[in-house]
Structure formats: structure tokens, C-alpha cells
Design a protein around this motif. Structure first.
Motif, PDB file in Angstrom:
ATOM      1  N   SER A  14       0.478  -0.923  -0.007  1.00  0.00           N
ATOM      2  CA  SER A  14       0.076   0.119   0.206  1.00  0.00           C
ATOM      3  C   SER A  14       0.801   1.036   0.249  1.00  0.00           C
ATOM      4  N   TYR A  15       0.330   1.997  -0.400  1.00  0.00           N
ATOM      5  CA  TYR A  15       1.572   3.116  -0.673  1.00  0.00           C
ATOM      6  C   TYR A  15       0.384   4.332   0.468  1.00  0.00           C
ATOM      7  N   SER A  18      -1.961   7.290  -0.260  1.00  0.00           N
ATOM      8  CA  SER A  18      -3.097   6.764  -1.958  1.00  0.00           C
ATOM      9  C   SER A  18      -4.152   6.057  -1.493  1.00  0.00           C
ATOM     10  N   THR A  19      -4.551   6.217  -2.750  1.00  0.00           N
ATOM     11  CA  THR A  19      -5.595   5.605  -2.772  1.00  0.00           C
ATOM     12  C   THR A  19      -5.052   4.219  -4.208  1.00  0.00           C
ATOM     13  N   ALA A  20      -4.028   3.824  -3.804  1.00  0.00           N
ATOM     14  CA  ALA A  20      -3.327   2.692  -4.724  1.00  0.00           C
ATOM     15  C   ALA A  20      -2.544   1.842  -4.105  1.00  0.00           C
ATOM     16  N   SER A  22      -0.168  -1.833  -4.625  1.00  0.00           N
ATOM     17  CA  SER A  22       0.695  -3.096  -5.785  1.00  0.00           C
ATOM     18  C   SER A  22       0.542  -4.449  -5.047  1.00  0.00           C
ATOM     19  N   THR A  36      -1.614  -3.029 -10.275  1.00  0.00           N
ATOM     20  CA  THR A  36      -1.965  -1.574  -9.400  1.00  0.00           C
ATOM     21  C   THR A  36      -3.261  -1.872  -9.457  1.00  0.00           C
ATOM     22  N   ILE A  37      -3.735  -1.356  -8.455  1.00  0.00           N
ATOM     23  CA  ILE A  37      -4.622  -1.261  -7.962  1.00  0.00           C
ATOM     24  C   ILE A  37      -4.967   0.328  -8.059  1.00  0.00           C
ATOM     25  N   ASN A  38      -5.914   1.118  -8.466  1.00  0.00           N
ATOM     26  CA  ASN A  38      -6.025   2.418  -7.992  1.00  0.00           C
ATOM     27  C   ASN A  38      -7.691   2.355  -8.298  1.00  0.00           C
ATOM     28  N   THR A  40     -10.045   6.098  -8.689  1.00  0.00           N
ATOM     29  CA  THR A  40      -9.915   7.013  -9.418  1.00  0.00           C
ATOM     30  C   THR A  40     -10.808   8.175  -8.541  1.00  0.00           C
ATOM     31  N   THR A  46     -10.158   1.127 -11.160  1.00  0.00           N
ATOM     32  CA  THR A  46      -9.406   0.146 -12.190  1.00  0.00           C
ATOM     33  C   THR A  46      -8.293  -0.277 -11.413  1.00  0.00           C
ATOM     34  N   SER A  48      -4.057  -2.328 -13.264  1.00  0.00           N
ATOM     35  CA  SER A  48      -3.045  -2.279 -14.250  1.00  0.00           C
ATOM     36  C   SER A  48      -2.309  -3.077 -14.249  1.00  0.00           C
TER      37      SER A  48
END
Length: 194
Positions: A14-15, A18-20, A22, A36-38, A40, A46, A48
Motif C-alpha cells: 500500500s502507498y 494514496s488510493t493505489a 500494488s 496495480t489497483i487504483n 480514481t 481500475t 493495471s
């Protein structure tokens, strides 16, 4: 497929605020595998798909299609909006990349570049996207021979062309249809956007 006794390991990072995040996976059949999960700002989720390099011994076994089908089913049921990937072509080290052709067979799509469309044979000139080309044997052959590396998207919304193509692929392989609860997925999306 991911039972502890098959050697699969997942690492989630987790970052902070952040809302992302991996996800890196290790599996005996794969050299490189990460996602990667994000989320928006408008509440869409979404994913990737980064590298997914299947080892030569597992290529052609159906492993990649199974893993991707499982991902699509889980993501669709969780209300994820789309999956993106760089559909590769060429070489990474000594391993050949064929995502530019394989991923559209499973439902990924992208608009065709204008420069590519200008060089299409007359019978394919109406094609606007990679999936348009993949609809005919001539288009598939043309893309296989002349296609290029491209960012592509798999649309997870109910009734999407991507889901239809994957469903047809699975049916042609004698596999059962995906089990997607569209009502629940739409409910999750609606809750997330509030």
C-alpha cells in the motif's frame, strides 16, 4: 491454482494515504507478475496488469487464460470498472512477448492508430479498434502479422464487448461461462460513487 502447496505467493504493497496499491505474485509458472489497483477521484476502481510473463513450460497450456478469466470474474463481481495492460510485442530478455495478439483474443481492446488504419487492406478499412480486426480471420491474421505494442483496456461493465469476447473464447474452448452477479457489482459501484 493459488493453493499454498503450488508455490504461489502474493505480496501487497500500500502507498500510505494514496488510493493505489500494488500486488506482486510469484508462481512456479511465471517469471514476472504484478498488478496495480487504483481508485480514481470519481470513485472508479481500475486495475493495471503489469508484466505477466509465463514461463515457456506453461505457455500454450491455458494457464494464462485461466488466470485472466479468474481475475475478470473476481473483479467484475467486486465492481471494478476496467483492467488495463500494455499488450506487449517483442522481447524481454530472451522471452518473447505476444500480449498484443493474445490479450485481444480474450477481450482487451484499443483504438487503432490512424497511421495503422491508413495501411489496412480495403476489406478491413471499416475497423476502428483492435477488436474490430479480431472479428474476422482476415483481420486476426493482419493484426498478428502487423500489430503493435499498445495500451489496451478490458471493460468490466455488464454487457461490455470485452466480457462478450471472453465469454465466446471460453465457450469455444469448452469452458463454463463466468459467474458474474451483475446486480451486486452495480450495487457496489453505486455505493462507491456516493
Amino acid at each position: 491454482l493459488f493453493a499454498p502447496d503450488n508455490g504461489a505467493v502474493a505480496t501487497v504493497t500500500s502507498y500510505g494515504d494514496s488510493t493505489a496499491m500494488s500486488v506482486t505474485l510469484e508462481h512456479p509458472y511465471v517469471n514476472d507478475w504484478y498488478r496495480t489497483i487504483n481508485i480514481t477521484q470519481d470513485g472508479k476502481v481500475t486495475i493495471s496488469n503489469g508484466l505477466f510473463m509465463v514461463k515457456p513450460r506453461a505457455q500454450g497450456s491455458g494457464f494464462g487464460a485461466k488466470v485472466f478469466s479468474d481475475q475478470v470474474q473476481a473483479c467484475a463481481n467486486a465492481g471494478v470498472d476496467k483492467i488495463g495492460a500494455l499488450a506487449g510485442k517483442g522481447m524481454v530478455g530472451t522471452q518473447k512477448m505476444n500480449g498484443y495478439y493474445t490479450w485481444p483474443r480474450l477481450g482487451y481492446d484499443a483504438p487503432l492508430k490512424d497511421s495503422f488504419k491508413k495501411r489496412l487492406p480495403q476489406n478491413l478499412r471499416e475497423c476502428e479498434t483492435v477488436l474490430d480486426l479480431m472479428e474476422t480471420p482476415e483481420g486476426r491474421e493482419h493484426w498478428k502479422e502487423r500489430g503493435y505494442m499498445e495500451e489496451m483496456t478490458f471493460d468490466l461493465t455488464p454487457g461490455s464487448r470485452s466480457l462478450k469476447v471472453l465469454g465466446e473464447y471460453r465457450q469455444a474452448k469448452g469452458l463454463p461461462p463466468l459467474q458474474i452477479d451483475e446486480a451486486r457489482a452495480n450495487e457496489i459501484r453505486a455505493t462507491r460513487k456516493k
